[in-house]
Motif scaffolding. Sequence first.
Motif, short mmCIF file in Angstrom:
data_model
loop_
_atom_site.label_atom_id
_atom_site.label_comp_id
_atom_site.label_asym_id
_atom_site.label_seq_id
_atom_site.Cartn_x
_atom_site.Cartn_y
_atom_site.Cartn_z
N GLU A 49 -2.69 21.67 9.02
CA GLU A 49 -2.34 21.34 7.65
C GLU A 49 -2.94 19.99 7.25
OE1 GLU A 49 1.56 20.88 4.73
OE2 GLU A 49 1.80 21.05 6.90
N GLN A 50 -3.57 19.95 6.10
CA GLN A 50 -4.14 18.72 5.56
C GLN A 50 -3.51 18.39 4.22
OE1 GLN A 50 -8.45 19.62 5.74
NE2 GLN A 50 -8.58 17.92 7.18
N ILE A 51 -3.33 17.10 3.98
CA ILE A 51 -2.64 16.65 2.77
C ILE A 51 -3.46 15.55 2.12
CG2 ILE A 51 -0.54 15.54 1.87
CD1 ILE A 51 0.97 16.74 4.21
N GLU A 52 -3.49 15.51 0.79
CA GLU A 52 -4.16 14.44 0.07
C GLU A 52 -3.29 13.19 0.10
OE1 GLU A 52 -5.10 15.62 -3.88
OE2 GLU A 52 -6.98 16.58 -3.30
N VAL A 53 -3.89 12.06 0.50
CA VAL A 53 -3.16 10.79 0.58
C VAL A 53 -4.05 9.66 0.07
CG1 VAL A 53 -1.64 11.45 2.49
CG2 VAL A 53 -3.91 10.51 2.97
N CYS A 54 -3.43 8.52 -0.18
CA CYS A 54 -4.15 7.32 -0.62
C CYS A 54 -4.63 6.55 0.60
CB CYS A 54 -3.25 6.44 -1.47
SG CYS A 54 -2.64 7.22 -2.98
N VAL A 55 -5.94 6.25 0.63
CA VAL A 55 -6.54 5.53 1.76
C VAL A 55 -7.21 4.26 1.22
CG1 VAL A 55 -8.22 5.65 3.65
CG2 VAL A 55 -6.93 7.69 3.00
N ALA A 56 -6.96 3.14 1.88
CA ALA A 56 -7.53 1.86 1.43
C ALA A 56 -9.05 1.87 1.58
CB ALA A 56 -6.93 0.72 2.23
N SER A 69 -9.63 0.23 -7.66
CA SER A 69 -10.76 -0.08 -6.79
C SER A 69 -10.33 -0.29 -5.34
CB SER A 69 -11.47 -1.35 -7.28
OG SER A 69 -10.64 -2.50 -7.11
N CYS A 70 -9.04 -0.35 -5.10
CA CYS A 70 -8.53 -0.66 -3.76
C CYS A 70 -8.37 0.57 -2.87
CB CYS A 70 -7.17 -1.36 -3.85
SG CYS A 70 -7.20 -2.95 -4.69
N PHE A 71 -8.32 1.78 -3.47
CA PHE A 71 -8.03 2.96 -2.66
C PHE A 71 -8.74 4.19 -3.21
CE2 PHE A 71 -5.12 3.21 -6.17
CZ PHE A 71 -4.96 4.57 -6.40
N GLU A 72 -8.71 5.24 -2.40
CA GLU A 72 -9.25 6.53 -2.81
C GLU A 72 -8.36 7.63 -2.24
OE1 GLU A 72 -13.11 7.12 -1.13
OE2 GLU A 72 -12.57 6.13 0.76
N ILE A 73 -8.47 8.81 -2.83
CA ILE A 73 -7.69 9.95 -2.35
C ILE A 73 -8.52 10.74 -1.35
CG2 ILE A 73 -6.46 12.04 -3.02
CD1 ILE A 73 -5.19 9.51 -4.09
N LYS A 74 -7.94 10.97 -0.17
CA LYS A 74 -8.64 11.71 0.88
C LYS A 74 -7.71 12.74 1.50
CE LYS A 74 -12.30 8.65 2.65
NZ LYS A 74 -12.81 8.01 3.88
N ASN A 84 6.12 7.67 5.21
CA ASN A 84 6.10 7.34 3.78
C ASN A 84 4.68 7.14 3.25
OD1 ASN A 84 8.92 7.36 3.78
ND2 ASN A 84 9.05 5.19 4.23
N ALA A 85 3.74 7.98 3.69
CA ALA A 85 2.37 7.89 3.19
C ALA A 85 2.34 8.20 1.69
CB ALA A 85 1.48 8.87 3.95
N ALA A 86 1.61 7.38 0.94
CA ALA A 86 1.49 7.57 -0.51
C ALA A 86 0.54 8.73 -0.78
CB ALA A 86 0.98 6.30 -1.17
N ARG A 87 0.99 9.70 -1.56
CA ARG A 87 0.19 10.91 -1.79
C ARG A 87 -0.48 10.92 -3.17
NH1 ARG A 87 3.49 16.12 0.19
NH2 ARG A 87 1.47 17.01 -0.41
N SER A 99 2.57 -6.75 2.66
CA SER A 99 1.96 -6.94 3.97
C SER A 99 0.50 -6.51 3.90
CB SER A 99 2.70 -6.14 5.05
OG SER A 99 2.70 -4.76 4.74
N SER A 100 -0.30 -6.97 4.83
CA SER A 100 -1.73 -6.68 4.80
C SER A 100 -2.00 -5.19 5.04
CB SER A 100 -2.45 -7.50 5.87
OG SER A 100 -2.28 -8.88 5.64
N ILE A 101 -2.99 -4.66 4.32
CA ILE A 101 -3.42 -3.26 4.47
C ILE A 101 -4.89 -3.27 4.84
CG2 ILE A 101 -3.63 -1.01 3.36
CD1 ILE A 101 -1.47 -1.93 1.38
N LEU A 102 -5.25 -2.62 5.94
CA LEU A 102 -6.62 -2.64 6.43
C LEU A 102 -7.46 -1.53 5.79
CD1 LEU A 102 -6.03 -3.27 10.24
CD2 LEU A 102 -6.44 -4.94 8.43
N SER A 103 -8.74 -1.78 5.66
CA SER A 103 -9.67 -0.78 5.14
C SER A 103 -9.63 0.48 6.00
CB SER A 103 -11.09 -1.36 5.13
OG SER A 103 -12.02 -0.39 4.70
N GLY A 104 -9.54 1.64 5.36
CA GLY A 104 -9.48 2.90 6.09
C GLY A 104 -8.07 3.32 6.49
N GLU A 105 -7.09 2.49 6.19
CA GLU A 105 -5.70 2.79 6.55
C GLU A 105 -5.05 3.67 5.49
OE1 GLU A 105 -1.45 0.35 6.92
OE2 GLU A 105 -3.35 -0.72 7.18
N VAL A 106 -4.29 4.67 5.94
CA VAL A 106 -3.49 5.46 5.00
C VAL A 106 -2.38 4.55 4.49
CG1 VAL A 106 -1.95 7.43 4.73
CG2 VAL A 106 -3.99 7.64 6.15
N ILE A 107 -2.29 4.42 3.17
CA ILE A 107 -1.35 3.46 2.58
C ILE A 107 0.07 4.04 2.60
CG2 ILE A 107 -0.77 2.12 0.55
CD1 ILE A 107 -3.70 2.21 -0.25
#
Length: 244
Positions: A49-56, A69-74, A84-87, A99-107
Amino acid sequence: MALSKNKRTNIICIVAGVVCAICVFLYTQTVRSSAEASRMEAMSRYGGEQIEVCVAKRDIAAGETVDSSCFEIKMWLADLLPQNAARTGNEVLGKQATSSILSGEVISTKRFQDLAVSLEVPAGLSAVSVPAKDVSAVGGALKAGMHIDVYATGNTSTTLIAHNVLLLATSSSFNENSSSSSVTWVTLAVSPDKVQELVAASQTTTLYFVLPSEDMKQDSNGVNSSKEGTKSSSGASEKEKNHE
């Protein structure tokens, strides 16, 4: 004859270009096939199963407000998502990261939890947050509840600007689920008249947070008490002499 050679050269160049294009196309298809095979293997291993989420898309610092500009949907494997991943974008747009969010991290929405709810500011004091780094925060070992000293250091001098202040929170205490637990800010409980000095110092100098040992605190208190006792004794002796 010369024209024939030019034609031959042109034909060779065209053929070489076509061959090159075919090679690039085949290589691209091979890479895509390999990536698809890896994805299918991961899906079979961890669940399909795959889900659309917000990724930094880039690093997001604590205190920064998230915009488009900070995130994209993947698409992301459901079994690999953090809690609690943001969808949807509405869950993160306009929110201030605590708190800090790293590039490529699921927000995760935990990155935006309200600090005010978690902080208990002692009566008569104010909570103020200032920038920090591991190197200036006892190697990142500072924890809420500690009492610390704060020094401001510039190009030519270092000054103690706050003594024995209560540490209310650090960025690492709100960043427990991240792969990085570096300290990027600290929140202190200080008297209201110290707030302006701390904020100004954080903008013009580098702040260092020092953790004294318990025996140093006791020695300091003992020295102060001893001095006060000496003054009191001296005062009493002078009164007795004057009485005589």
